[in-house]
Design a protein around this motif. Structure first.
Motif, PDB file in Angstrom:
ATOM      1  N   GLU A 100      22.459  10.776  14.662  1.00  0.00           N
ATOM      2  CA  GLU A 100      21.704   9.768  13.849  1.00  0.00           C
ATOM      3  C   GLU A 100      21.187  10.202  12.819  1.00  0.00           C
ATOM      4  O   GLU A 100      21.016   9.192  11.834  1.00  0.00           O
ATOM      5  N   ALA A 101      20.749  11.381  12.461  1.00  0.00           N
ATOM      6  CA  ALA A 101      20.429  11.900  10.944  1.00  0.00           C
ATOM      7  C   ALA A 101      21.585  11.286  10.255  1.00  0.00           C
ATOM      8  O   ALA A 101      21.184  11.230   8.974  1.00  0.00           O
ATOM      9  N   ASP A 102      22.865  11.769  10.481  1.00  0.00           N
ATOM     10  CA  ASP A 102      23.890  11.576   9.570  1.00  0.00           C
ATOM     11  C   ASP A 102      24.094   9.987   9.247  1.00  0.00           C
ATOM     12  O   ASP A 102      24.589   9.365   8.260  1.00  0.00           O
ATOM     13  N   TYR A 103      24.105   9.428  10.368  1.00  0.00           N
ATOM     14  CA  TYR A 103      24.468   7.698  10.472  1.00  0.00           C
ATOM     15  C   TYR A 103      23.135   7.090  11.054  1.00  0.00           C
ATOM     16  O   TYR A 103      23.109   6.503  12.314  1.00  0.00           O
ATOM     17  N   PRO A 104      22.030   6.848  10.397  1.00  0.00           N
ATOM     18  CA  PRO A 104      20.885   6.110  10.811  1.00  0.00           C
ATOM     19  C   PRO A 104      21.318   4.818  11.481  1.00  0.00           C
ATOM     20  O   PRO A 104      21.875   4.006  10.888  1.00  0.00           O
ATOM     21  N   GLY A 105      20.687   4.345  12.590  1.00  0.00           N
ATOM     22  CA  GLY A 105      21.026   3.121  13.278  1.00  0.00           C
ATOM     23  C   GLY A 105      22.053   3.220  14.359  1.00  0.00           C
ATOM     24  O   GLY A 105      22.011   2.404  15.068  1.00  0.00           O
ATOM     25  N   SER A 106      22.408   4.697  14.740  1.00  0.00           N
ATOM     26  CA  SER A 106      23.682   4.664  15.759  1.00  0.00           C
ATOM     27  C   SER A 106      23.054   4.466  17.068  1.00  0.00           C
ATOM     28  O   SER A 106      23.658   4.039  18.135  1.00  0.00           O
ATOM     29  N   LEU A 107      21.753   5.050  17.210  1.00  0.00           N
ATOM     30  CA  LEU A 107      21.092   4.938  18.590  1.00  0.00           C
ATOM     31  C   LEU A 107      21.158   3.404  18.958  1.00  0.00           C
ATOM     32  O   LEU A 107      21.059   2.975  20.086  1.00  0.00           O
ATOM     33  N   TYR A 108      20.676   2.611  18.022  1.00  0.00           N
ATOM     34  CA  TYR A 108      20.383   1.305  18.300  1.00  0.00           C
ATOM     35  C   TYR A 108      21.858   0.514  18.610  1.00  0.00           C
ATOM     36  O   TYR A 108      22.033  -0.349  19.432  1.00  0.00           O
TER      37      TYR A 108
ATOM     38  N   GLU B 256       0.906  -1.322   0.161  1.00  0.00           N
ATOM     39  CA  GLU B 256       0.087  -0.024   0.105  1.00  0.00           C
ATOM     40  C   GLU B 256       0.851   1.140   0.142  1.00  0.00           C
ATOM     41  O   GLU B 256       2.124   1.091   0.223  1.00  0.00           O
ATOM     42  N   LYS B 257       0.352   2.419  -0.140  1.00  0.00           N
ATOM     43  CA  LYS B 257       1.037   3.567  -0.042  1.00  0.00           C
ATOM     44  C   LYS B 257       1.908   3.991   1.179  1.00  0.00           C
ATOM     45  O   LYS B 257       1.068   3.883   2.334  1.00  0.00           O
ATOM     46  N   ALA B 258       2.941   4.092   1.187  1.00  0.00           N
ATOM     47  CA  ALA B 258       3.777   4.148   2.409  1.00  0.00           C
ATOM     48  C   ALA B 258       3.676   5.805   2.785  1.00  0.00           C
ATOM     49  O   ALA B 258       3.468   6.841   2.155  1.00  0.00           O
ATOM     50  N   VAL B 259       3.357   5.675   4.179  1.00  0.00           N
ATOM     51  CA  VAL B 259       3.515   7.146   4.949  1.00  0.00           C
ATOM     52  C   VAL B 259       5.021   7.385   5.962  1.00  0.00           C
ATOM     53  O   VAL B 259       5.006   8.586   6.265  1.00  0.00           O
ATOM     54  N   TYR B 260       5.626   6.473   5.935  1.00  0.00           N
ATOM     55  CA  TYR B 260       6.675   6.459   6.847  1.00  0.00           C
ATOM     56  C   TYR B 260       7.835   5.730   6.495  1.00  0.00           C
ATOM     57  O   TYR B 260       7.730   4.633   6.099  1.00  0.00           O
ATOM     58  N   THR B 261       9.018   6.050   6.628  1.00  0.00           N
ATOM     59  CA  THR B 261      10.372   5.496   6.082  1.00  0.00           C
ATOM     60  C   THR B 261      11.062   5.502   7.177  1.00  0.00           C
ATOM     61  O   THR B 261      11.486   6.198   8.123  1.00  0.00           O
ATOM     62  N   ARG B 262      11.460   3.989   7.905  1.00  0.00           N
ATOM     63  CA  ARG B 262      12.624   3.867   9.028  1.00  0.00           C
ATOM     64  C   ARG B 262      14.013   4.185   8.399  1.00  0.00           C
ATOM     65  O   ARG B 262      14.296   3.056   7.601  1.00  0.00           O
ATOM     66  N   GLU B 263      14.374   5.004   8.562  1.00  0.00           N
ATOM     67  CA  GLU B 263      15.711   5.419   8.049  1.00  0.00           C
ATOM     68  C   GLU B 263      16.760   4.463   8.371  1.00  0.00           C
ATOM     69  O   GLU B 263      17.675   4.004   7.576  1.00  0.00           O
ATOM     70  N   TYR B 264      16.832   3.976   9.546  1.00  0.00           N
ATOM     71  CA  TYR B 264      17.694   2.884   9.994  1.00  0.00           C
ATOM     72  C   TYR B 264      17.664   1.452   9.295  1.00  0.00           C
ATOM     73  O   TYR B 264      18.731   0.824   9.294  1.00  0.00           O
ATOM     74  N   SER B 265      16.568   1.133   8.899  1.00  0.00           N
ATOM     75  CA  SER B 265      16.348  -0.046   8.112  1.00  0.00           C
ATOM     76  C   SER B 265      16.120   0.028   6.651  1.00  0.00           C
ATOM     77  O   SER B 265      15.975  -1.034   5.951  1.00  0.00           O
ATOM     78  N   GLY B 266      15.670   1.076   6.400  1.00  0.00           N
ATOM     79  CA  GLY B 266      15.316   1.498   4.836  1.00  0.00           C
ATOM     80  C   GLY B 266      13.978   1.160   4.664  1.00  0.00           C
ATOM     81  O   GLY B 266      13.224   1.173   3.553  1.00  0.00           O
ATOM     82  N   GLU B 267      12.894   0.497   5.555  1.00  0.00           N
ATOM     83  CA  GLU B 267      11.676   0.042   5.792  1.00  0.00           C
ATOM     84  C   GLU B 267      10.697   1.047   5.328  1.00  0.00           C
ATOM     85  O   GLU B 267      10.809   2.061   6.060  1.00  0.00           O
ATOM     86  N   LYS B 268       9.654   0.892   4.441  1.00  0.00           N
ATOM     87  CA  LYS B 268       8.707   1.968   4.381  1.00  0.00           C
ATOM     88  C   LYS B 268       7.539   1.261   4.760  1.00  0.00           C
ATOM     89  O   LYS B 268       7.123  -0.169   4.267  1.00  0.00           O
TER      90      LYS B 268
ATOM     91  N   THR C 167      12.006   2.123  20.944  1.00  0.00           N
ATOM     92  CA  THR C 167      11.319   2.857  20.077  1.00  0.00           C
ATOM     93  C   THR C 167      11.991   4.277  19.990  1.00  0.00           C
ATOM     94  O   THR C 167      12.003   4.809  20.845  1.00  0.00           O
ATOM     95  N   PRO C 168      12.063   4.408  18.621  1.00  0.00           N
ATOM     96  CA  PRO C 168      12.630   5.670  18.372  1.00  0.00           C
ATOM     97  C   PRO C 168      11.748   6.895  18.748  1.00  0.00           C
ATOM     98  O   PRO C 168      10.473   6.753  18.340  1.00  0.00           O
ATOM     99  N   GLU C 169      12.080   8.052  19.280  1.00  0.00           N
ATOM    100  CA  GLU C 169      11.068   9.086  19.600  1.00  0.00           C
ATOM    101  C   GLU C 169      10.263   9.490  18.609  1.00  0.00           C
ATOM    102  O   GLU C 169       9.033   9.929  18.816  1.00  0.00           O
ATOM    103  N   ARG C 170      10.916   9.697  17.512  1.00  0.00           N
ATOM    104  CA  ARG C 170      10.443  10.067  16.090  1.00  0.00           C
ATOM    105  C   ARG C 170       9.171   9.217  15.805  1.00  0.00           C
ATOM    106  O   ARG C 170       7.938   9.672  15.223  1.00  0.00           O
ATOM    107  N   GLU C 171       9.215   7.879  15.824  1.00  0.00           N
ATOM    108  CA  GLU C 171       8.048   7.071  15.852  1.00  0.00           C
ATOM    109  C   GLU C 171       6.810   7.284  16.852  1.00  0.00           C
ATOM    110  O   GLU C 171       5.680   6.931  16.467  1.00  0.00           O
TER     111      GLU C 171
END
Ligand code: SF4
Ligand code: ZN
Length: 314
Positions: A261-269, A21-33, A221-225
């Motif tokens: 985290e914005a420059d290197y997504p996934g660093s928080l994990y 379906e149409k995606a509304v959110y992208t998880r930058e750290y995994s590339g998942e839409k 859970t990232p705060e953004r989510e």
């Protein structure tokens, strides 16, 4: 040519990695839409998985949810209310601490009360004034006259932790759930390192102390989510920022980690698992404060230390 442009357009519309379906959110750290419905369901499933993985709750727990009225705590209350329906022996109650920060906490307490009632959860509000004899703004005024070096958030944080514990004990809660997100937990670990005190668990259940055990079901859970979940679910939350927030050490760490985290997504994990591998192995000796008898890692707890500075200076 027109066909090529049309194909490009079709390819550029992001689609949900799970259902197409149409995606509304992208998880930058995994590339998942994710589409709206997959986002909401994955969000809730992750909270449930976190609770299971960290063994946060027992089947008959009396859970006190610390609700500040901010987005994270209202999202947590929302998701836990949903999860609780699957566990009939568990009960939920909300606790809100009113520190006494005029123009800020009032709005938050209103949101907390309205939302808790809407979800059918009993809410209990405990004020600093009732517990410590003064509002936070009065304490800060008195302490700044005394030339204290303690930051407002340090004092507020120490006293609020105590207030949550007192409120939880009064309600016979067996566990406290706080709304700390992945961002909060990693920030706190960094702050602990900079204070030379990494020997401290955050949000992992520990029943061996005198304090009501605390868990953080949003710890991965990232705060953004959490913000996006609140937005999709139309959960109203506090809009004002605490006037003391900009003075906090946490703010500096947050800015650094956000941009990293914005420059290197996934660093928080990555940071979270590195910290957990160190911190979760430690054994912590229990001590009781010589003055008030509450759990502490020192001889005199920090609450007594702060309160005694009023007695000696007033
Ligand atoms: Fe307390 Fe600081 Fe949070 Fe304000 S920002 S509520 S002073 S911890
Ligand atoms: Zn989907």
């Amino acid at each position: 040519m027109a066909l090529l442009a049309e194909n490009k357009l079709v390819r550029e519309i992001p689609v949900c990695s799970s259902c197409g379906e149409k995606a509304v959110y992208t998880r930058e750290y995994s590339g998942e839409k994710l589409c709206k419905s997959c986002f909401l369901s994955k969000f809730e499933k992750r909270v449930l998985k976190t609770i299971t993985r960290y063994k946060m709750f027992r089947h008959d727990d009396q859970v006190a949810v610390a609700v500040s009225g901010g987005k994270d705590s209202l999202v947590l209350l929302h998701v836990l209310t949903k999860i609780e329906r699957q566990f009939p022996e568990t009960s939920l109650v909300a606790i809100t601490i009113d520190e006494g920060i005029p123009g800020y906490r009032n709005e938050a307490v209103e949101h907390a009360e309205t939302e808790a009632r809407r979800m059918g959860v009993e809410i209990n509000v405990l004020t600093f004034e009732e517990l410590f004899g003064r509002r936070l703004d009065e304490m800060l005024g008195a302490l700044s006259e005394n030339g204290t070096k303690l930051q407002p958030c340090t004092i507020c944080g120490i006293l609020r932790r105590r207030a949550i514990n007192v409120a939880a004990k009064r309600l016979n809660a067996t566990v406290v759930a706080t709304a700390h997100t992945l961002d909060d937990i990693v920030q706190t670990y960094f702050m602990n390192v900079l204070r030379g005190d990494l020997n401290r668990e955050i949000g992992q259940r520990n029943d061996s102390t005198a304090i009501v055990p605390r868990v953080a079901p949003l710890r991965v859970t990232p705060e953004r989510e959490a913000v996006f979940y609140a937005y999709l679910k139309k959960i109203p939350f506090q809009s004002y920022i605490c006037p003391n927030a900009s003075k906090s050490a946490r703010n500096k760490i947050r800015e650094f980690l956000d941009s990293y985290e914005a420059d290197y997504p996934g660093s928080l994990y990555t940071a979270l698992s590195a910290f957990e591998s160190i911190v979760f192995q430690k054994d912590r000796p229990e001590k009781l404060c010589r003055q008030c008898g509450e759990f502490t890692s020192r001889d005199i707890c920090r609450v007594c230390e702060i309160l005694s500075s009023f007695q000696t200076n007033s």
